[in-house]
Design an enzyme around this catalytic site. Structure first.
Site, PDB file in Angstrom:
ATOM      1  N   SER A 199      21.344  32.356  63.881  1.00 30.57           N
ATOM      2  CA  SER A 199      22.872  32.309  63.352  1.00 30.57           C
ATOM      3  C   SER A 199      23.104  33.258  62.361  1.00 30.57           C
ATOM      4  CB  SER A 199      22.931  30.695  63.111  1.00 30.57           C
ATOM      5  OG  SER A 199      24.690  30.386  63.256  1.00 30.57           O
ATOM      6  N   ASP A 232      27.099  28.865  73.943  1.00 28.87           N
ATOM      7  CA  ASP A 232      27.029  28.761  72.745  1.00 28.87           C
ATOM      8  C   ASP A 232      28.540  28.821  72.334  1.00 28.87           C
ATOM      9  OD1 ASP A 232      27.068  29.305  69.885  1.00 28.87           O
ATOM     10  OD2 ASP A 232      25.262  30.723  70.002  1.00 28.87           O
ATOM     11  N   HIS A 285      24.070  26.584  70.940  1.00 28.11           N
ATOM     12  CA  HIS A 285      23.889  27.580  69.565  1.00 28.11           C
ATOM     13  C   HIS A 285      22.476  27.175  69.120  1.00 28.11           C
ATOM     14  CE1 HIS A 285      24.935  29.997  66.195  1.00 28.11           C
ATOM     15  NE2 HIS A 285      24.771  28.796  65.459  1.00 28.11           N
TER      16      HIS A 285
END
Lengths: 451, 440
Positions: B244, B339, B374
């Protein structure tokens, strides 16, 4: 340190295992046909160091896979997945006649496994390993509960598996060295049995004089009455003097009705009478000490003490009175008890009385007296202080030949990992006898199994 | 009346190994059942946050009275089909739990303890009221025996270093999580268990008393050097690992830092799109800039924050993204196609195009997983499509939509972890083939 930047990768899977589970040791990222030594090291609770090692040559892919590659030298030879455990011995310079036994069962046995360059047989401490990893060997699986037992005059330790139960039970009795040995019962609980290790040889001789049938019956009842134990599914497990106890109370006690019995390295050729104490029976054996010999290293050989196996039925357990399945485990090189001759005699007695269908015997060439849970090191002799013998101090009792000799002698057959087979067979038998509902007679397939 | 009384047998449940690493498979077998018996296998975990998580599968014993989870199909439950690890990855909060939960182990010195039980019949609820036929307890560890955990508080850098056992030297990894902040150690513990010295780095603190603004790019460079200069680490074999926001940092360091030369890096669920270079600027500025694009934040039908549009469209202006032509070392991108937090699919496509144009595409490996979200984490851990989140700048509590669907997400986690470890080994552990006249 490695030259040219090549770092071997050493893995041991699983990293944390039960003591009787196998592990897989693999070395990768080696140059091809590289000589290496795999080494295991353990510091015991007694602060002694134990080690084992095997010599290997990496394959064309630069790997050593202990599960399938042979060791070409060391403390074990051949394809031995667990050689790094069972062939451990005290490091050079250690105190003599050591025995490796874990007393604290809540913590694991921690073993460091390393790979060294070349084929080494000594000097591991002075050399830096190429790689090292740590593996843990546990006697208790997660969730197993340990309970001190001090009720009704009985002293022991109960191990309960996790879960709602009820569980089959095992009353676990070790030998004449005495003390409360817990690790086998802990391991049994990790396999789903409520197992109680029973203390029946105390340091106090006055106390020992009171230990007889009522004590064992109380212990058996205690297990039976436990809310998590299936009252009609209790086995007796004995080793050495513990076998004398198991066979005697199974044959003669009205109160003890085991579902099955496992007897390791023991004999029926002495029995505890209903009104006798274990101590009295032991003393009876001790009177025959004149038959004990010593070997070339001044280690005591007791096996002749019970020989010849008496013909007189009053001098041994009447095997015709055994009404439950019985598994005998004997090592053919037992130098401590005449276990092989006893097993032969027990078989003949049971054939004559028509209950030999209950008997299974596992007999292992090259195995000694102390047949314990697998992958632990073999102990050929150990020092024992016998308090009742003030005039003579034992320097050691010989338990059986060195594991390496027996492994070499029977490479094509059982080898020392017979201990593996023993426990797995014992467990399978106990599971089938204690856990299944179908008739027991068809379980006893072997009569005399020489592996 | 329990089964043993009814049918005179004692079901035997075994789980091997009973103590495993989080990324190790377990073998769950039930024996000693009557044949063709309906049973439910159930797992239960009590988290550090005091929540209960469970999963279950419905089975029928075979002719020998056995259920073998690795090969028998679950007919229903929180997972279906032959799923050896379904009892772990399909865990969810028990009914009645708080909402928006996420399962993360913060204390890595102790294992995750999971109770696995077998129940009579096909149950879907009421497990706590029914007595199981049998239970075993299994431990899942993030640290192998011998791995050493060391707090790092040096030169203003805050992190946790994990050292494998052995004389070394080892390759190193600088491990960076995302915008949730804090010090998340478990992945580093696991990497050390596989032979890498790994440092989990904190660069966004939850502690208001600490300055959460990392003052300059030197923070990350200092952190990298701490790993590189450790006596057990091979100086030229240090990788970056980001998830991330951690990907943004890893890409910027790899492309622009003069002091850092990672040997390779792994980027999970991130992007090269850079409204603000998080390495050159204070991290807080990154969030402030992103907040300006707050109008691009959407909410789904359940009021959950969908953040993925914030960096869309992928800018064409080179000033707003990392110049991928400057990447000089192998790069593995891991992307979940569902995601909902970062536009990672679009970013991965753009990164590929940029590297193709620059002639360094051969350095790029992309693992792209349909229907994964994600939060692609170490395998066999539960999936969360959404969870509670505290926005870094505003400290506002929201529910963030991460995306992904349980089964494909679990498959993605399992597949990519193995490939990530292989990638790291390939580039960080020199093999004898790659070294001329290699010898020990």
């Amino acid at each position: 340190m490695c030259q040219m930047g090549v770092i071997p990768v050493l893995t041991v899977k699983p990293w944390r295992a039960l003591f009787d589970e196998k592990f897989h040791v693999v070395v990768g990222n080696l140059p091809p046909t590289q000589e290496v030594t795999l080494h295991s090291l353990h510091q015991s609770e007694d602060t002694d160091y134990w080690e084992a090692f095997g010599h290997y040559v990496s394959d064309a892919q630069g790997r050593v896979t202990v599960f399938k590659d042979p060791s070409v030298g060391g403390t074990y030879e051949g394809v031995e997945p667990m050689g790094l455990m069972w062939s451990m011995r005290p490091i050079p310079g250690s105190r003599p006649e050591l025995r490796l036994r874990k007393k604290e069962v809540h913590t694991p046995m921690v073993v460091t496994i390393s790979v060294y360059r070349g084929h080494m047989s000594q000097g591991f401490r002075e050399q830096v390993a190429l790689a090292s990893v740590v593996t843990e060997r546990w006697y208790m699986s997660p969730g197993v509960r340990r309970v001190d037992i001090t009720e009704g005059g009985v002293t022991g330790t109960l191990f309960l598996p996790p879960g709602p139960g009820p569980f089959p039970g095992v009353l676990d009795m070790w030998g004449g060295s005495g003390g409360l040995v817990e690790y086998r019962a802990a391991l049994l609980a990790s396999h789903g049995f409520a197992a109680m290790a029973l203390l029946y040889v105390f340091p106090d001789q006055n106390k020992n004089a009171t230990i007889g049938y009522p004590y064992f019956e109380a212990a058996f009842r205690l297990l039976q009455d436990h809310p998590l134990v299936a009252a009609d599914r209790i086995a007796l497990l004995g080793l050495s003097l513990g076998v004398t106890v198991v066979l005697s109370i199974t044959a003669y006690s009205e109160a003890v009705k085991p579902r099955c019995c496992v007897c390791i390295s023991g004999s029926h050729a002495c029995r505890i009478g209903a009104t006798q104490s274990v101590a009295e029976t032991s003393q009876g054996i001790h009177k025959k000490y004149a038959k004990a010999r010593t070997d070339e290293e001044n280690r005591i050989i007791w096996r002749d003490v019970l020989l010849p196996i008496p013909e007189d039925i009053d001098l041994k357990v009447e095997m015709g009175r055994v009404t439950c399945p019985l598994l005998l485990v004997v090592g053919q090189d037992d130098q401590n008890w005449a276990a092989v001759e006893s097993a032969d005699d027990m078989k003949e007695m049971m054939e004559r009385t028509g209950n030999s269908h209950l008997l299974t015997t596992l007999s292992y060439p090259g195995a000694g007296h102390l047949i314990e849970p697998p992958y632990g090191p073999h102990c050929s002799g150990h020092a024992v202080w016998r308090p009742q013998q003030t005039s003579r101090r034992c320097t050691g009792r010989l338990m059986g030949k060195d594991s390496r000799f027996s492994a070499r002698a029977s490479l094509s057959q059982c080898q020392t990992p017979c201990a593996v087979q023993i426990v797995s067979i014992v467990l399978r038998q106990m599971v089938s006898l204690l856990c299944k509902a179908r008739p027991l007679t068809d379980q006893c397939r072997w009569n005399h199994c020489s592996i | 009346m329990c089964l043993s009384t009814m049918v005179g047998t004692f079901p035997l449940l075994s789980v091997q190994p009973t103590r495993g690493l989080v990324d190790e498979k377990i073998q769950v077998v039930v024996r000693n059942l009557p044949p063709a018996l309906s049973v439910t296998l159930h797992s239960l975990h009590h988290s550090e946050d005091n929540d209960f998580w469970e999963s279950f599968g419905h089975y029928t014993s075979d002719g020998q009275g056995m259920v073998t989870v690795a090969k028998d199909a679950s007919l229903g439950g929180t997972y279906e089909g032959a799923e050896p690890m379904g009892l772990l990855w399909s865990m969810q909060p028990v009914p009645g739990s708080r909402t928006g939960l996420r399962l993360r182990k913060m204390d890595v010195l102790t294992p995750m303890v999971v109770h696995i039980s077998v129940y009579s019949g096909h149950m879907t609820e009421g497990f706590s009221k029914q007595s199981p036929l049998a239970t075993v307890v299994t431990e899942r560890w993030y640290m192998a025996p011998g791995v050493c955990r060391i707090d790092i508080r040096e030169h203003g850098v805050r992190g946790t270093l994990f050292l494998p056992p052995g004389p070394g030297p080892f390759p190193g990894v600088l491990d960076m999580w995302g915008g949730g902040g804090g010090l998340v150690e478990y992945r580093s513990g696991l990497l050390a268990s596989h032979g890498f010295v790994s440092m989990a780095l904190e660069y966004l603190s939850h502690d208001k008393n600490r300055t959460s603004d990392i003052e300059s790019k030197t923070y990350f460079e200092k952190a990298f050097r701490i790993v590189q200069e450790h006596p057990l680490v091979m100086k030229d074999r240090v990788a970056l690992f980001g998830l991330s926001l951690g990907v943004s940092i890893a890409l910027n360091l790899a492309a622009y830092s003069k002091d850092i030369s990672p040997k390779c890096f792994v980027c999970i669920s991130g992007s090269h799109v850079n409204p603000v270079n998080p390495v050159n600027k204070v991290i807080g500025e990154v969030f402030r800039k992103m907040n300006k694009d707050g109008h691009k934040i959407r909410f789904d039908e359940e009021g959950r924050v969908v953040w993925r549009d914030v960096i869309l469209p992928i800018p064409t202006d080179l000033g707003e993204k990392v110049d991928m032509g400057r990447i000089k070392c192998p790069l593995m991108l891991v992307v979940g196609e569902d995601d909902q937090n970062w536009a990672t699919v679009e970013s991965a496509k753009d990164m590929t195009q940029m590297m193709r144009a620059a002639g360094n595409e051969h350095l790029l490996t992309i693992l792209q997983y349909p229907d994964a979200g994600h939060l692609i984490e170490p395998p066999y851990t539960p999936h969360f499509r959404a969870s509670n989140f505290i926005m870094q700048q505003t400290r506002q509590k929201v529910i963030m939509l991460w995306g992904g669907y349980t089964k494909p997400h679990a498959d993605a986690q399992e597949d990519c972890w193995e490939k990530i470890l292989s990638f790291l080994r390939q580039h960080l552990y020199p093999s004898p083939d790659s070294v001329p006249k290699a010898k020990l």
